[in-house]
Design an enzyme around this catalytic site. Structure first.
Site, PDB file in Angstrom:
ATOM      1  N   ASP A  86     -13.701   7.161  -1.507  1.00 53.06           N
ATOM      2  CA  ASP A  86     -13.472   6.858  -2.933  1.00 53.06           C
ATOM      3  C   ASP A  86     -14.432   7.679  -3.790  1.00 53.06           C
ATOM      4  OD1 ASP A  86     -11.445   4.979  -2.559  1.00 53.06           O
ATOM      5  OD2 ASP A  86     -12.848   3.301  -2.430  1.00 53.06           O
TER       6      ASP A  86
ATOM      7  N   ARG B 122     -19.240  -5.924 -17.649  1.00 54.42           N
ATOM      8  CA  ARG B 122     -19.191  -7.238 -18.304  1.00 54.42           C
ATOM      9  C   ARG B 122     -20.380  -8.087 -17.862  1.00 54.42           C
ATOM     10  NH1 ARG B 122     -14.061 -10.858 -16.805  1.00 54.42           N
ATOM     11  NH2 ARG B 122     -14.984 -10.536 -14.742  1.00 54.42           N
TER      12      ARG B 122
ATOM     13  N   GLY C 217     -17.603  -0.680 -15.289  1.00 55.22           N
ATOM     14  CA  GLY C 217     -17.270  -1.430 -14.077  1.00 55.22           C
ATOM     15  C   GLY C 217     -18.349  -1.223 -13.034  1.00 55.22           C
TER      16      GLY C 217
ATOM     17  N   TYR D 257      -4.226   2.541 -11.241  1.00 55.57           N
ATOM     18  CA  TYR D 257      -3.086   3.446 -11.022  1.00 55.57           C
ATOM     19  C   TYR D 257      -1.731   2.747 -11.143  1.00 55.57           C
ATOM     20  CZ  TYR D 257      -3.775   1.526  -6.358  1.00 55.57           C
ATOM     21  OH  TYR D 257      -3.966   0.663  -5.312  1.00 55.57           O
TER      22      TYR D 257
ATOM     23  N   SER E 254       0.826  -1.218   0.000  1.00 58.10           N
ATOM     24  CA  SER E 254       0.000   0.000   0.000  1.00 58.10           C
ATOM     25  C   SER E 254       0.859   1.267   0.000  1.00 58.10           C
ATOM     26  CB  SER E 254      -0.893   0.012   1.238  1.00 58.10           C
ATOM     27  OG  SER E 254      -1.500   1.279   1.352  1.00 58.10           O
ATOM     28  N   LEU E 255       0.388   2.249  -0.742  1.00 53.50           N
ATOM     29  CA  LEU E 255       1.075   3.551  -0.778  1.00 53.50           C
ATOM     30  C   LEU E 255       0.447   4.537   0.198  1.00 53.50           C
ATOM     31  CD1 LEU E 255       1.497   3.595  -4.615  1.00 53.50           C
ATOM     32  CD2 LEU E 255       3.319   3.400  -2.912  1.00 53.50           C
TER      33      LEU E 255
ATOM     34  N   ALA F 132      -9.393   4.487 -13.100  1.00 53.50           N
ATOM     35  CA  ALA F 132      -9.154   4.211 -11.674  1.00 53.50           C
ATOM     36  C   ALA F 132      -7.901   3.368 -11.473  1.00 53.50           C
ATOM     37  CB  ALA F 132     -10.365   3.510 -11.068  1.00 53.50           C
TER      38      ALA F 132
ATOM     39  N   GLY G  16     -16.461  -2.648  -6.576  1.00 57.52           N
ATOM     40  CA  GLY G  16     -16.350  -1.661  -5.493  1.00 57.52           C
ATOM     41  C   GLY G  16     -16.073  -0.256  -6.023  1.00 57.52           C
TER      42      GLY G  16
ATOM     43  N   LYS H  82     -14.173  -3.871   2.887  1.00 54.88           N
ATOM     44  CA  LYS H  82     -14.962  -2.641   2.826  1.00 54.88           C
ATOM     45  C   LYS H  82     -16.448  -2.860   3.105  1.00 54.88           C
ATOM     46  CE  LYS H  82     -12.015  -0.084  -0.410  1.00 54.88           C
ATOM     47  NZ  LYS H  82     -11.994   0.673  -1.668  1.00 54.88           N
TER      48      LYS H  82
HETATM   49  P1  NAP Z   1     -13.821  -5.409  -8.048  1.00 56.76           P
HETATM   50  O1  NAP Z   1     -14.810  -5.039  -7.016  1.00 56.76           O
HETATM   51  O2  NAP Z   1     -13.209  -6.769  -8.040  1.00 56.76           O
HETATM   52  O3  NAP Z   1     -14.525  -5.165  -9.489  1.00 56.76           O
HETATM   53  C1  NAP Z   1     -13.839  -5.494 -10.670  1.00 56.76           C
HETATM   54  C2  NAP Z   1     -14.578  -4.921 -11.865  1.00 56.76           C
HETATM   55  O4  NAP Z   1     -13.773  -5.161 -13.034  1.00 56.76           O
HETATM   56  C3  NAP Z   1     -15.940  -5.549 -12.131  1.00 56.76           C
HETATM   57  O5  NAP Z   1     -16.793  -4.584 -12.711  1.00 56.76           O
HETATM   58  C4  NAP Z   1     -15.575  -6.641 -13.161  1.00 56.76           C
HETATM   59  O6  NAP Z   1     -16.659  -7.016 -13.982  1.00 56.76           O
HETATM   60  C5  NAP Z   1     -14.554  -5.905 -13.985  1.00 56.76           C
HETATM   61  N1  NAP Z   1     -13.648  -6.789 -14.713  1.00 56.76           N
HETATM   62  C6  NAP Z   1     -12.682  -7.594 -14.206  1.00 56.76           C
HETATM   63  N2  NAP Z   1     -12.050  -8.243 -15.201  1.00 56.76           N
HETATM   64  C7  NAP Z   1     -12.640  -7.851 -16.366  1.00 56.76           C
HETATM   65  C8  NAP Z   1     -12.425  -8.176 -17.724  1.00 56.76           C
HETATM   66  N3  NAP Z   1     -11.471  -9.024 -18.096  1.00 56.76           N
HETATM   67  N4  NAP Z   1     -13.205  -7.568 -18.655  1.00 56.76           N
HETATM   68  C9  NAP Z   1     -14.164  -6.679 -18.291  1.00 56.76           C
HETATM   69  N5  NAP Z   1     -14.420  -6.345 -17.010  1.00 56.76           N
HETATM   70  C10 NAP Z   1     -13.670  -6.921 -16.057  1.00 56.76           C
HETATM   71  O7  NAP Z   1     -12.581  -4.411  -8.046  1.00 56.76           O
HETATM   72  P2  NAP Z   1     -12.574  -2.880  -7.566  1.00 56.76           P
HETATM   73  O8  NAP Z   1     -12.236  -2.815  -6.122  1.00 56.76           O
HETATM   74  O9  NAP Z   1     -13.804  -2.237  -8.053  1.00 56.76           O
HETATM   75  O10 NAP Z   1     -11.301  -2.307  -8.359  1.00 56.76           O
HETATM   76  C11 NAP Z   1     -11.320  -2.094  -9.759  1.00 56.76           C
HETATM   77  C12 NAP Z   1     -10.086  -1.302 -10.159  1.00 56.76           C
HETATM   78  O11 NAP Z   1     -10.153   0.003  -9.579  1.00 56.76           O
HETATM   79  C13 NAP Z   1      -8.772  -1.911  -9.670  1.00 56.76           C
HETATM   80  O12 NAP Z   1      -7.796  -1.736 -10.677  1.00 56.76           O
HETATM   81  C14 NAP Z   1      -8.407  -1.069  -8.452  1.00 56.76           C
HETATM   82  O13 NAP Z   1      -7.015  -1.007  -8.230  1.00 56.76           O
HETATM   83  C15 NAP Z   1      -8.944   0.280  -8.896  1.00 56.76           C
HETATM   84  N6  NAP Z   1      -9.258   1.180  -7.779  1.00 56.76           N
HETATM   85  C16 NAP Z   1      -8.643   2.379  -7.780  1.00 56.76           C
HETATM   86  C17 NAP Z   1      -8.917   3.286  -6.784  1.00 56.76           C
HETATM   87  C18 NAP Z   1      -8.212   4.608  -6.813  1.00 56.76           C
HETATM   88  O14 NAP Z   1      -8.286   5.329  -5.817  1.00 56.76           O
HETATM   89  N7  NAP Z   1      -7.557   4.969  -7.909  1.00 56.76           N
HETATM   90  C19 NAP Z   1      -9.831   2.971  -5.773  1.00 56.76           C
HETATM   91  C20 NAP Z   1     -10.460   1.719  -5.792  1.00 56.76           C
HETATM   92  C21 NAP Z   1     -10.152   0.813  -6.809  1.00 56.76           C
HETATM   93  P3  NAP Z   1     -17.656  -8.211 -13.531  1.00 56.76           P
HETATM   94  O15 NAP Z   1     -18.629  -7.578 -12.578  1.00 56.76           O
HETATM   95  O16 NAP Z   1     -18.267  -8.650 -14.801  1.00 56.76           O
HETATM   96  O17 NAP Z   1     -16.808  -9.272 -12.888  1.00 56.76           O
END
Ligand code: NAP
Length: 275
Positions: A100, A149, A125, A219, A14-15, A217, A128, A65
């Site tokens: 977030d 998806r 997406g 990073y 974690s950063l 999102a 979360g 979460k």
């Molecule tokens: P999550 O709850 O596991 O959700 C993953 C999402 O990605 C779902 O909508 C999933 O679709 C989709 N997905 C996964 N593989 C896919 C593929 N091959 N093709 C199309 N859709 C796909 O994960 P999350 O916590 O939301 O995190 C998602 C991303 O956001 C991560 O990269 C995370 O690091 C980033 N994030 C960034 C921040 C920030 O502050 N920058 C904060 C939170 C998260 P399905 O529903 O169809 O499985």
């Protein structure tokens, strides 16, 4: 000394510690930020323990979460999202918040001057991050199209947003017609994990255009294929570190009542991401 921290599993990379400790250094605060990695079934006990120990504030990350949200008093937005990433121990009871949501909105506004009220936004997406972004954009007055998806997950998120946000206009779809969904859109947010492991994008380059502000999102890496394609299409781009920065800044501000020193936090974050 005040102790802040992060619970998640895993949290080793974690950063948040360098980002928050840069803020304490910049403002001369006597505080530390540490990580805790409880077992998967022990997060709620860990929060109660942190409260008993006098921990000043905790961030919460994957996979806790939702479980933690169910165990603390959540504000309206966090209860609607169904997830917390920030806990405040300063009151009689532990309260849970979702910064977030603010992270995404602030990143779009402050880094791309995005006008969200009355805009049309596509959120790709519905996990979360997608939930937080969709609620944040609807709350800011954007008309939101959730594309995922698994279409049922997009539909369920759209229904939750419609129920919780007064006057929200929100629709749901799969990923098959992003060209159509984006043609008249002003904002695009990738909230899937696509782009993290491989140099891939969930959005065809042909769907991108110069009228868009595009936030990814993801990073790590900072410069995803989606952002490269968006730049080539003439769109304004915002990388995922800005969302991460502003969610941290919002947590810092809630805990300390001080404006976050975002430049110092950003330097520490980007330094960590470049290692
Ligand atoms: P999550 O709850 O596991 O959700 C993953 C999402 O990605 C779902 O909508 C999933 O679709 C989709 N997905 C996964 N593989 C896919 C593929 N091959 N093709 C199309 N859709 C796909 O994960 P999350 O916590 O939301 O995190 C998602 C991303 O956001 C991560 O990269 C995370 O690091 C980033 N994030 C960034 C921040 C920030 O502050 N920058 C904060 C939170 C998260 P399905 O529903 O169809 O499985």
């Amino acid at each position: 000394m005040d102790v802040y921290g992060l619970i998640g599993n895993p949290v080793g990379h974690s950063l948040s510690p360098p980002m928050h400790e840069a803020a304490y250094d910049a403002l001369g605060l006597d505080a530390r930020y540490v990580t805790f990695e409880p077992d998967e079934d022990a997060a709620v006990d860990a929060v109660a323990g942190a409260d008993a120990l006098g921990v000043a504030g905790l961030n919460v990350t994957v996979p806790f979460k939702r479980d933690v949200a169910a165990a603390v008093e959540t504000d309206d937005l966090a209860s609607a999202v169904g997830a917390v990433n920030t806990l405040d121990f300063s009151g009689e009871t532990v309260t849970g918040h979702n910064t977030d949501v603010e992270g995404a909105v602030r990143a779009l506004r402050e880094q791309a001057d995005a006008k969200l009220e009355g805009s049309t936004a596509v959120v790709v997406g519905a996990g979360g991050a997608g939930r937080a972004v969709a609620f944040g954009l609807a709350d800011a007055g954007a008309s939101v199209r959730v594309a995922n998806r698994t279409v049922e997950r997009a539909e369920s998120l759209a229904a939750d947003v419609s129920r919780a946000v007064d006057g929200a206009t929100v629709g749901a779809r799969g990923l098959d017609d992003l060209v159509g969904a984006l043609a008249d859109a002003d904002v695009l947010v990738n909230a899937t994990s696509v782009g993290m492991e491989e140099d891939e994008t969930p959005v065809p380059a042909a769907a991108l255009h110069g009228g868009l502000v595009v936030l990814d999102a993801v990073y790590a890496p900072l410069e995803t294929r989606l952002l490269r394609d968006a730049t080539a299409a003439g769109a304004r781009t915002v990388d995922g570190a800005w969302m991460l920065l502003y969610q941290g800044a919002a947590a810092f501000e809630r805990w300390t009542d001080e404006p976050a020193p975002v430049d110092a936090m950003n330097d520490a974050l980007r330094n960590g991401l470049s290692q």
